[in-house]
Scaffold this motif. Structure first.
Motif, mmCIF file in Angstrom:
data_model
loop_
_atom_site.group_PDB
_atom_site.id
_atom_site.type_symbol
_atom_site.label_atom_id
_atom_site.label_comp_id
_atom_site.label_asym_id
_atom_site.label_seq_id
_atom_site.Cartn_x
_atom_site.Cartn_y
_atom_site.Cartn_z
ATOM 1 N N GLN A 162 0.827 -1.017 -0.208
ATOM 2 C CA GLN A 162 -0.186 -0.312 0.454
ATOM 3 C C GLN A 162 1.046 0.852 -0.006
ATOM 4 O O GLN A 162 1.648 1.491 1.108
ATOM 5 C CB GLN A 162 -1.018 0.071 0.797
ATOM 6 C CG GLN A 162 -2.013 1.185 1.045
ATOM 7 C CD GLN A 162 -2.701 0.625 2.617
ATOM 8 O OE1 GLN A 162 -2.130 0.368 3.286
ATOM 9 N NE2 GLN A 162 -3.313 2.502 2.850
ATOM 10 N N LEU A 163 0.445 1.944 -0.671
ATOM 11 C CA LEU A 163 1.559 3.544 -0.773
ATOM 12 C C LEU A 163 1.046 4.681 0.428
ATOM 13 O O LEU A 163 -0.313 4.241 0.195
ATOM 14 C CB LEU A 163 1.307 3.964 -2.316
ATOM 15 C CG LEU A 163 1.097 5.204 -2.702
ATOM 16 C CD1 LEU A 163 3.225 5.546 -2.321
ATOM 17 C CD2 LEU A 163 0.632 6.208 -3.796
ATOM 18 N N LEU A 164 1.991 4.700 0.673
ATOM 19 C CA LEU A 164 1.697 5.420 2.135
ATOM 20 C C LEU A 164 1.923 6.928 1.781
ATOM 21 O O LEU A 164 0.698 7.771 2.433
ATOM 22 C CB LEU A 164 3.010 5.645 3.725
ATOM 23 C CG LEU A 164 1.944 4.199 4.059
ATOM 24 C CD1 LEU A 164 2.879 4.085 5.332
ATOM 25 C CD2 LEU A 164 0.537 3.666 4.873
ATOM 26 N N GLY A 165 2.477 7.159 0.760
ATOM 27 C CA GLY A 165 2.993 9.295 0.635
ATOM 28 C C GLY A 165 5.120 9.236 0.117
ATOM 29 O O GLY A 165 5.045 7.441 -0.105
ATOM 30 N N GLU A 166 5.195 10.047 0.086
ATOM 31 C CA GLU A 166 6.871 10.245 -0.135
ATOM 32 C C GLU A 166 7.250 10.328 1.151
ATOM 33 O O GLU A 166 6.808 10.464 2.084
ATOM 34 C CB GLU A 166 6.723 12.003 -1.311
ATOM 35 C CG GLU A 166 8.458 12.256 -1.245
ATOM 36 C CD GLU A 166 8.393 13.642 -1.648
ATOM 37 O OE1 GLU A 166 7.433 13.998 -1.566
ATOM 38 O OE2 GLU A 166 9.814 13.450 -2.086
ATOM 39 N N ASN A 167 8.118 9.439 0.820
ATOM 40 C CA ASN A 167 9.431 9.695 2.178
ATOM 41 C C ASN A 167 10.532 10.429 1.974
ATOM 42 O O ASN A 167 11.365 11.172 1.079
ATOM 43 C CB ASN A 167 10.656 7.805 1.904
ATOM 44 C CG ASN A 167 11.454 8.039 2.820
ATOM 45 O OD1 ASN A 167 12.195 8.717 3.407
ATOM 46 N ND2 ASN A 167 11.756 6.640 4.359
ATOM 47 N N LYS A 168 10.615 11.336 3.420
ATOM 48 C CA LYS A 168 10.572 12.830 2.331
ATOM 49 C C LYS A 168 12.492 12.476 3.706
ATOM 50 O O LYS A 168 13.489 13.458 3.165
ATOM 51 C CB LYS A 168 10.156 13.963 3.340
ATOM 52 C CG LYS A 168 8.643 13.774 3.038
ATOM 53 C CD LYS A 168 7.984 15.489 2.495
ATOM 54 C CE LYS A 168 7.578 15.498 1.774
ATOM 55 N NZ LYS A 168 6.169 15.436 2.245
#
Ligand SMILES: CC(C)(COP(=O)(O)OP(=O)(O)OC[C@H]1O[C@@H](n2cnc3c(N)ncnc32)[C@H](O)[C@@H]1OP(=O)(O)O)[C@@H](O)C(=O)NCCC(=O)NCCS
Length: 195
Positions: A162-168
């Motif tokens: 599942q995509l959580l978002g960008e890893n900053k």
């Protein structure tokens, strides 16, 4: 699956003796700044070989087995959750180094690579599916975390991530700031079999 699949193929946990082959394959899959150093590869294969999986082909001549060749691998370690313990673990710059936290319930995948001449034959899908199934049934952890280049997000989604978002956090390192990296997780659920 493709009819051109390599013959005599098998999957087994990687051992510290496989370090050189793993490093050779890393260098074929990743640019220098993204690949695991020999020290980090050796650390992972020593600390948690059960989280490092290799896809091999056996070199057979007639009935004689001449050896084996590593054509794909996954390198994982258990990664720590946030310092205050409030968040599930995600890949960070620190956890990409020589880090394995046995008490964690999150397996971080640091590398997935298939030798270029064997790509596009569903082998990464096969290796990841086998990895997920084994970790689920051995109850090694509760989830797998990975960071993926954005174009590979649909590939991992097909395998249940599942995509959580960008890893900053990884962007702080110039080696990772050139492209967008995405946090993805896959829950590990044990299969129940009826007697
Ligand atoms: C990514 C990688 C492991 C896929 O291995 P593979 O055995 O070819 O994968 P499969 O055959 O199971 O699946 C192929 C699918 O992967 C996806 N894919 C592979 N490379 C891709 C790329 N550069 N961009 C976008 N999608 C890609 C596509 O969805 C492809 O399906 P398609 O052939 O229908 O387009 C392989 O290309 C590799 O080793 N790359 C170098 C290392 C790397 O980038 N690893 C990922 C770390 S996040």
């Amino acid at each position: 699956m493709s009819s051109t699949l390599p013959l005599h193929m098998y999957i087994r946990p990687l051992m510290v003796e496989d370090t050189q082959d793993v490093c050779d394959l890393e260098s074929r899959g990743f640019p220098p700044e993204e690949r695991a150093s020999p020290e980090t590869a050796e650390f992972r294969l020593t600390a948690c070989p059960e989280l490092c999986s290799g896809l091999f082909i056996r070199d057979v001549e007639g009935s004689e087995v001449k050896g084996e060749k590593l054509i794909g691998h996954i390198l994982g370690t258990k990664i720590p959750c946030s310092a205050d313990g409030t968040q599930n673990a995600l890949i960070t710059l620190e956890s990409m180094g020589k880090v394995h936290d046995e008490s964690s319930t999150t397996v971080g995948i640091h590398s997935v690579v298939i030798a270029p001449e064997h790509q596009k034959k569903n082998l990464a899908t096969l290796l990841l599916t086998d990895y997920i199934q084994k970790l689920s049934n051995q109850e090694v952890g509760q989830r797998i975390a990975i960071i993926a280049h954005e174009p590979l997000v649909p590939f991992y989604e097909r395998i249940g991530f599942q995509l959580l978002g960008e890893n900053k956090t990884v962007k702080a390192d110039p080696a990772f700031s050139k492209s967008k990296w995405c946090d993805m997780v896959r829950e590990l659920v044990k299969e129940e079999y009826e007697n």
